[in-house]
Design an enzyme around this catalytic site. Structure first.
Site, PDB file in Angstrom:
ATOM      1  N   LYS A 163       0.847  -1.216   0.000  1.00 33.22           N
ATOM      2  CA  LYS A 163       0.000   0.000   0.000  1.00 33.22           C
ATOM      3  C   LYS A 163       0.873   1.253   0.000  1.00 33.22           C
ATOM      4  O   LYS A 163       1.859   1.320  -0.696  1.00 33.22           O
ATOM      5  CB  LYS A 163      -0.985  -0.059   1.176  1.00 33.22           C
ATOM      6  N   ASP A 189      -5.147  -7.571   9.821  1.00 37.86           N
ATOM      7  CA  ASP A 189      -6.528  -7.073   9.878  1.00 37.86           C
ATOM      8  C   ASP A 189      -7.569  -8.125   9.468  1.00 37.86           C
ATOM      9  O   ASP A 189      -8.689  -8.146   9.986  1.00 37.86           O
ATOM     10  CB  ASP A 189      -6.710  -5.776   9.069  1.00 37.86           C
TER      11      ASP A 189
HETATM   12  C1  BGC Z   1      -1.534  -6.358   3.104  1.00 39.79           C
HETATM   13  C2  BGC Z   1      -2.341  -7.310   3.949  1.00 39.79           C
HETATM   14  C3  BGC Z   1      -3.603  -6.626   4.452  1.00 39.79           C
HETATM   15  C4  BGC Z   1      -4.369  -6.013   3.294  1.00 39.79           C
HETATM   16  C5  BGC Z   1      -5.626  -5.298   3.738  1.00 39.79           C
HETATM   17  C6  BGC Z   1      -2.393  -5.733   2.026  1.00 39.79           C
HETATM   18  O1  BGC Z   1      -1.663  -4.757   1.333  1.00 39.79           O
HETATM   19  O2  BGC Z   1      -0.440  -7.017   2.511  1.00 39.79           O
HETATM   20  O3  BGC Z   1      -1.579  -7.790   5.036  1.00 39.79           O
HETATM   21  O4  BGC Z   1      -4.388  -7.581   5.112  1.00 39.79           O
HETATM   22  O5  BGC Z   1      -3.531  -5.105   2.612  1.00 39.79           O
HETATM   23  O6  BGC Z   1      -5.348  -4.279   4.628  1.00 39.79           O
END
Ligand code: BGC
Length: 483
Positions: A170, A206
């Site tokens: 992200k 999460d």
């Molecule tokens: C992460 C996950 C997370 C998901 C939703 C992804 O970019 O790698 O660990 O659960 O985003 O937040």
């Protein structure tokens, strides 16, 4: 002429060939979605395998969570939630008698971009400072409360309070954190301040928090799914298939990290030119390919690139691209939800805000672009969820599976048709699975507190019992009871 580009009716009727050509690669047939699901099924097995895991794009991370709450958990907890756009601190109380998790208070702290992209030490100092402020203002500083830390990034969990970050995803890219134990970094930041302390820590993704918090309301919740800034899911896998962890009996929650699907090029046939640009210009090119086609961090940018292309081809806005439309990130994912919401007024307002000279035909074509991109996202997400549901059904040798998915995330919650489209596609791809969707409220925060509470309950049980557990399940499994 913009007006002749599209006229509403059947949404694909009357599209002029250039528009159709541009949007066609986003439309996925049922057989393509089935093929995507088959590929994911194989990748999930690779991720679980002892010798195939290290090269697998879908990481399938063991969480060492084998249990949902048993109803005897109670007490006050702190929860931290890091992973989306904001960082949240929560004070949560679990009421044993009422079997309820109550959010007492919470506070949102913005994380400035320079911290999201700076040195890890600064990030954890910022988190420790936000927590200090929260404790101060809620007169909790004197207490040493146990803490659940929802950290929504791929982590190799070594223990309930030891979790090594594999990579950032992200909007985060702080240096000095990948490969490190995140709990240690948090504790060190708190010690650097020296004005308060925290009790035991439980780390959760999460998805796991969401599954756990929904599990408190519905015992058959055994999948947790997030479709927000990022996307991911966890589910209860049979221990005999979790080859990287000792033991054959019972089940363990696996954090799939399905966002990484396609990182080995296996989805190249369905990636559009726009997906390739989004990936190339992202913070982490080549990483989390599937997530970049599905989640809120990227959908707006895909739409913006399509709109720019259609404008440059003189199919929109009389061929005039505004500076705003040309600015990466300016077309936010929430615009897609607003545009697809009833009425054309939202679209007109957004296009005006973006300094675009629109006609009614433009407004309708923009709606179609948004619909095309969000539909693909929902369908891809459905393909992944169907793969998990089919897998659980096969694992258990069932003719029919009835199960519940705990869901959270702004895309799922805010988009007007996303959940409907997702559910319709899952029914097509997993016809023998009857899935109930339970929307989680504050799932990751409350879920983290719940995981901490279960861990604490087990830690407080007589040493003999704990010893038995350790012998039965190995040193990483303090968070154990009966699933
Ligand atoms: C992460 C996950 C997370 C998901 C939703 C992804 O970019 O790698 O660990 O659960 O985003 O937040």
């Amino acid at each position: 002429m913009p007006c002749s580009a599209f006229s509403i009716g059947n949404k694909w009727d009357d599209l002029i060939p250039q528009v159709d050509e541009c949007l066609q690669p986003f439309r996925l047939s049922v057989s393509t979605l089935q093929s995507v699901s088959t590929r994911l099924k194989k990748d999930m097995i690779r991720g679980l395998g002892k010798h195939t895991h290290h090269r697998a794009p879908v990481k399938m991370l063991p969480t060492f969570v084998r249990a949902t709450p048993d109803g005897t958990e109670k007490g006050d907890f702190l929860a931290l939630d890091l992973g989306g756009t904001n960082f949240r601190v929560l004070h949560v109380r679990i009421l044993e008698d009422e079997q309820r998790v109550v959010k007492m208070d919470s506070q949102i702290c913005a994380i400035p971009q320079e911290i999201m992209l700076g040195h890890g030490e600064k990030l954890f100092d910022h988190i420790a400072a936000c927590l200090a402020e929260f404790l101060d203002s809620h007169e909790l500083k004197g207490q040493t409360l146990p803490l659940g830390f929802t950290f929504s990034f791929p982590c190799e969990q070594l223990d309930i309070d030891k979790s090594v970050l594999i990579r950032w995803t992200k909007g985060f890219n702080c240096s000095g954190v990948e490969g490190e134990d995140v709990v240690r970094l948090l504790r060190e930041a708190i010690h650097r301040r020296g004005d308060y302390d925290i009790g035991s820590v439980a780390m959760v993704n999460d998805t796991v928090g969401t599954m756990m918090s929904c599990g408190y309301r519905d015992q058959s919740c055994e999948i947790g799914m997030i479709i927000g800034t990022g996307t991911n899911a966890c589910y209860m896998e049979e221990m005999r298939n979790v080859k990287r962890v000792e033991g054959e009996d019972g089940r363990m929650c696996i954090n799939t990290e399905w966002g990484g699907f396609g990182d080995d090029g296996s989805l190249r046939d369905i990636q559009t030119d726009f997906d390739l640009v989004v990936d190339k210009t992202s913070l982490n090119p080549g990483i989390h390919t599937y997530e970049k086609m599905i989640s809120g961090m990227y959908l707006g940018e895909i739409a913006r690139l399509v709109l720019v292309k259609l404008t440059e081809d003189k199919l929109l806005f009389d061929g005039q691209v505004s500076d705003a439309l040309q600015t990466p990130g300016r077309f936010e994912t929430r615009f897609i939800s607003e545009i697809e919401d009833t009425g054309l007024e939202n679209t007109q307002r957004i296009l005006t805000e973006l300094d675009l000279n629109w006609s009614l035909g433009d407004v309708r074509l923009v709606w179609l672009v948004c619909d095309t991109i969000s539909t693909r996202s929902a369908q891809l997400c459905a393909a992944a969820l169907a793969t998990i549901a089919n897998r659980i059904r096969n694992n258990r040798g069932l003719d029919h599976l009835k199960t519940t998915v705990g869901v959270d995330g702004t895309v799922f919650k805010k988009h007007p048709n996303f959940s409907q489209q997702l559910q319709a596609t899952v029914r097509l791809l997993a016809p023998r699975c009857d899935i109930t969707f339970l929307v989680s409220e504050d799932g990751s925060g409350k879920g983290a507190a719940m995981v901490t509470a279960v861990a604490q309950r087990l830690a407080l049980q007589p040493v003999v019992f704990e010893k038995l557990l350790l012998e039965a399940w190995g040193p990483f499994d303090l968070l154990v009871a009966l699933w």
